[in-house]
Write a protein that holds these residues in place. Structure first.
Motif, mmCIF file in Angstrom:
data_model
loop_
_atom_site.group_PDB
_atom_site.id
_atom_site.type_symbol
_atom_site.label_atom_id
_atom_site.label_comp_id
_atom_site.label_asym_id
_atom_site.label_seq_id
_atom_site.Cartn_x
_atom_site.Cartn_y
_atom_site.Cartn_z
ATOM 1 N N VAL A 60 0.834 -1.208 0.000
ATOM 2 C CA VAL A 60 0.000 0.000 0.000
ATOM 3 C C VAL A 60 0.870 1.260 0.000
ATOM 4 C CG1 VAL A 60 -1.675 1.324 1.364
ATOM 5 C CG2 VAL A 60 -2.004 -1.133 1.022
ATOM 6 N N THR A 61 1.919 1.263 0.809
ATOM 7 C CA THR A 61 2.817 2.418 0.871
ATOM 8 C C THR A 61 3.497 2.655 -0.482
ATOM 9 O OG1 THR A 61 3.205 2.017 3.225
ATOM 10 C CG2 THR A 61 4.801 3.402 2.080
ATOM 11 N N LEU A 62 3.971 1.599 -1.116
ATOM 12 C CA LEU A 62 4.596 1.748 -2.429
ATOM 13 C C LEU A 62 3.579 2.191 -3.489
ATOM 14 C CD1 LEU A 62 7.025 -1.306 -2.386
ATOM 15 C CD2 LEU A 62 7.653 1.128 -2.392
ATOM 16 N N GLY A 63 2.338 1.737 -3.365
ATOM 17 C CA GLY A 63 1.288 2.192 -4.284
ATOM 18 C C GLY A 63 1.035 3.683 -4.154
ATOM 19 N N LEU A 64 0.977 4.169 -2.911
ATOM 20 C CA LEU A 64 0.791 5.613 -2.693
ATOM 21 C C LEU A 64 1.984 6.403 -3.224
ATOM 22 C CD1 LEU A 64 -0.726 5.550 0.909
ATOM 23 C CD2 LEU A 64 -1.914 6.143 -1.227
ATOM 24 N N ALA A 65 3.192 5.901 -2.986
ATOM 25 C CA ALA A 65 4.386 6.585 -3.484
ATOM 26 C C ALA A 65 4.407 6.606 -5.011
ATOM 27 C CB ALA A 65 5.648 5.910 -2.943
ATOM 28 N N THR A 66 4.008 5.511 -5.625
ATOM 29 C CA THR A 66 3.973 5.457 -7.095
ATOM 30 C C THR A 66 2.987 6.471 -7.650
ATOM 31 O OG1 THR A 66 4.635 3.137 -7.065
ATOM 32 C CG2 THR A 66 3.597 3.945 -9.089
ATOM 33 N N LEU A 67 1.821 6.569 -7.043
ATOM 34 C CA LEU A 67 0.844 7.588 -7.485
ATOM 35 C C LEU A 67 1.410 8.993 -7.323
ATOM 36 C CD1 LEU A 67 -2.634 6.377 -6.198
ATOM 37 C CD2 LEU A 67 -1.877 6.631 -8.567
ATOM 38 N N ASP A 96 12.734 12.845 -13.401
ATOM 39 C CA ASP A 96 13.194 12.359 -12.107
ATOM 40 C C ASP A 96 12.045 11.701 -11.341
ATOM 41 O OD1 ASP A 96 15.227 12.114 -9.986
ATOM 42 O OD2 ASP A 96 13.918 13.528 -8.917
ATOM 43 N N SER A 97 10.882 12.312 -11.370
ATOM 44 C CA SER A 97 9.712 11.742 -10.697
ATOM 45 C C SER A 97 9.341 10.394 -11.302
ATOM 46 C CB SER A 97 8.519 12.695 -10.791
ATOM 47 O OG SER A 97 8.731 13.825 -9.996
ATOM 48 N N LEU A 98 9.392 10.306 -12.626
ATOM 49 C CA LEU A 98 9.021 9.050 -13.278
ATOM 50 C C LEU A 98 10.043 7.945 -13.023
ATOM 51 C CD1 LEU A 98 7.520 10.384 -16.615
ATOM 52 C CD2 LEU A 98 6.306 9.519 -14.596
ATOM 53 N N ARG A 99 11.316 8.304 -12.918
ATOM 54 C CA ARG A 99 12.323 7.294 -12.541
ATOM 55 C C ARG A 99 12.043 6.773 -11.129
ATOM 56 N NH1 ARG A 99 15.748 10.796 -15.578
ATOM 57 N NH2 ARG A 99 16.234 11.999 -13.710
ATOM 58 N N THR A 100 11.665 7.682 -10.247
ATOM 59 C CA THR A 100 11.334 7.262 -8.880
ATOM 60 C C THR A 100 10.072 6.415 -8.871
ATOM 61 O OG1 THR A 100 12.382 9.269 -8.041
ATOM 62 C CG2 THR A 100 10.923 8.088 -6.533
ATOM 63 N N ALA A 101 9.078 6.792 -9.667
ATOM 64 C CA ALA A 101 7.846 6.000 -9.770
ATOM 65 C C ALA A 101 8.141 4.613 -10.339
ATOM 66 C CB ALA A 101 6.810 6.722 -10.635
ATOM 67 N N LEU A 102 9.095 4.536 -11.253
ATOM 68 C CA LEU A 102 9.493 3.227 -11.789
ATOM 69 C C LEU A 102 10.040 2.349 -10.664
ATOM 70 C CD1 LEU A 102 10.013 1.292 -14.166
ATOM 71 C CD2 LEU A 102 12.231 2.417 -14.436
ATOM 72 N N PHE A 103 10.874 2.931 -9.818
ATOM 73 C CA PHE A 103 11.421 2.166 -8.691
ATOM 74 C C PHE A 103 10.308 1.747 -7.718
ATOM 75 C CE2 PHE A 103 13.034 2.018 -4.336
ATOM 76 C CZ PHE A 103 13.931 0.972 -4.457
ATOM 77 N N THR A 104 9.503 2.710 -7.272
ATOM 78 C CA THR A 104 8.461 2.372 -6.294
ATOM 79 C C THR A 104 7.386 1.473 -6.897
ATOM 80 O OG1 THR A 104 7.192 4.392 -6.754
ATOM 81 C CG2 THR A 104 8.807 4.494 -4.963
ATOM 82 N N GLY A 105 7.200 1.563 -8.210
ATOM 83 C CA GLY A 105 6.179 0.767 -8.870
ATOM 84 C C GLY A 105 6.610 -0.634 -9.266
ATOM 85 N N THR A 106 7.894 -0.938 -9.172
ATOM 86 C CA THR A 106 8.353 -2.277 -9.581
ATOM 87 C C THR A 106 9.031 -3.072 -8.465
ATOM 88 O OG1 THR A 106 10.450 -1.368 -10.393
ATOM 89 C CG2 THR A 106 8.669 -1.650 -12.010
ATOM 90 N N ILE A 107 9.562 -2.413 -7.465
ATOM 91 C CA ILE A 107 10.375 -3.109 -6.466
ATOM 92 C C ILE A 107 9.581 -4.195 -5.716
ATOM 93 C CG2 ILE A 107 10.053 -1.451 -4.559
ATOM 94 C CD1 ILE A 107 13.349 -3.190 -5.576
ATOM 95 N N TYR A 108 8.316 -3.932 -5.431
ATOM 96 C CA TYR A 108 7.485 -4.931 -4.745
ATOM 97 C C TYR A 108 7.322 -6.180 -5.614
ATOM 98 C CZ TYR A 108 3.446 -7.015 -2.436
ATOM 99 O OH TYR A 108 2.593 -7.879 -1.798
ATOM 100 N N TRP A 109 7.063 -5.973 -6.898
ATOM 101 C CA TRP A 109 6.841 -7.104 -7.805
ATOM 102 C C TRP A 109 8.130 -7.907 -7.997
ATOM 103 C CZ3 TRP A 109 2.002 -6.973 -7.342
ATOM 104 C CH2 TRP A 109 1.251 -5.812 -7.480
ATOM 105 N N ILE A 110 9.259 -7.206 -8.120
ATOM 106 C CA ILE A 110 10.555 -7.889 -8.262
ATOM 107 C C ILE A 110 10.863 -8.695 -7.000
ATOM 108 C CG2 ILE A 110 13.047 -7.510 -8.443
ATOM 109 C CD1 ILE A 110 12.309 -5.035 -10.215
ATOM 110 N N ALA A 111 10.641 -8.085 -5.841
ATOM 111 C CA ALA A 111 10.883 -8.790 -4.576
ATOM 112 C C ALA A 111 9.984 -10.018 -4.465
ATOM 113 C CB ALA A 111 10.664 -7.846 -3.392
#
Length: 141
Positions: free
Chosen positions: A49-56, A80-95
């Motif tokens: 949920v936290t990563l979802g909010l950060a991605t938004l 820069d924001s989109l690079r950060t959204a890429l990280f927050t939006g994918t790290i959970y799925w990769i983990a």
């Protein structure tokens, strides 16, 4: 704009996926699970949920820049924001995909074991790919 829509789809997956998949009899309410396993289940739900909010937030924050910001600076902030959204939006799925590599792990508990492809794989790959494709589309401008 399509890229931001794909990031938003990914964020919705993060916001709703773990709560819907884990807040039920197969996970948090599973009487076979010890309390510490339930603690980590809750931790995973909160992380998703936290990563979802950060991605938004990072997906859409550049949309709220003042019009007075010069276009080159606005574009760099957006990238820069989109690079950060890429990280927050994918790290959970990769983990999630990498979690099967730990000793003693399984995609599902034996009493819920479906035949065929584990249910997490298409979900994790699908939402992670949405974020990656969203980044690729918006990076091109």
């Amino acid at each position: 704009m399509l890229g931001k829509l794909l990031f938003t789809i990914d964020a919705v997956g993060l916001l709703l996926g773990a709560p819907l998949a884990d807040y039920n009899h197969t996970h948090i309410f599973n009487p076979r699970w010890p309390p510490h396993a339930k603690f980590h289940c809750a931790q995973t739900i909160n992380l998703s949920v936290t990563l979802g909010l950060a991605t938004l937030y990072y997906t859409w924050r550049s949309s709220f820049l003042p019009k007075s910001v010069p276009p080159p600076i606005a574009r760099e902030r957006e990238q820069d924001s989109l690079r950060t959204a890429l990280f927050t939006g994918t790290i959970y799925w990769i983990a999630g995909l990498a979690s099967i590599l730990y000793p003693g792990t399984a995609w599902v508990d034996p009493e819920f074991d479906p035949s065929g492809l584990p249910p997490q794989v298409p979900i994790f790959v699908g939402f992670g790919s949405a974020a990656l494709l969203g980044w690729m589309l918006d990076r091109q401008g």
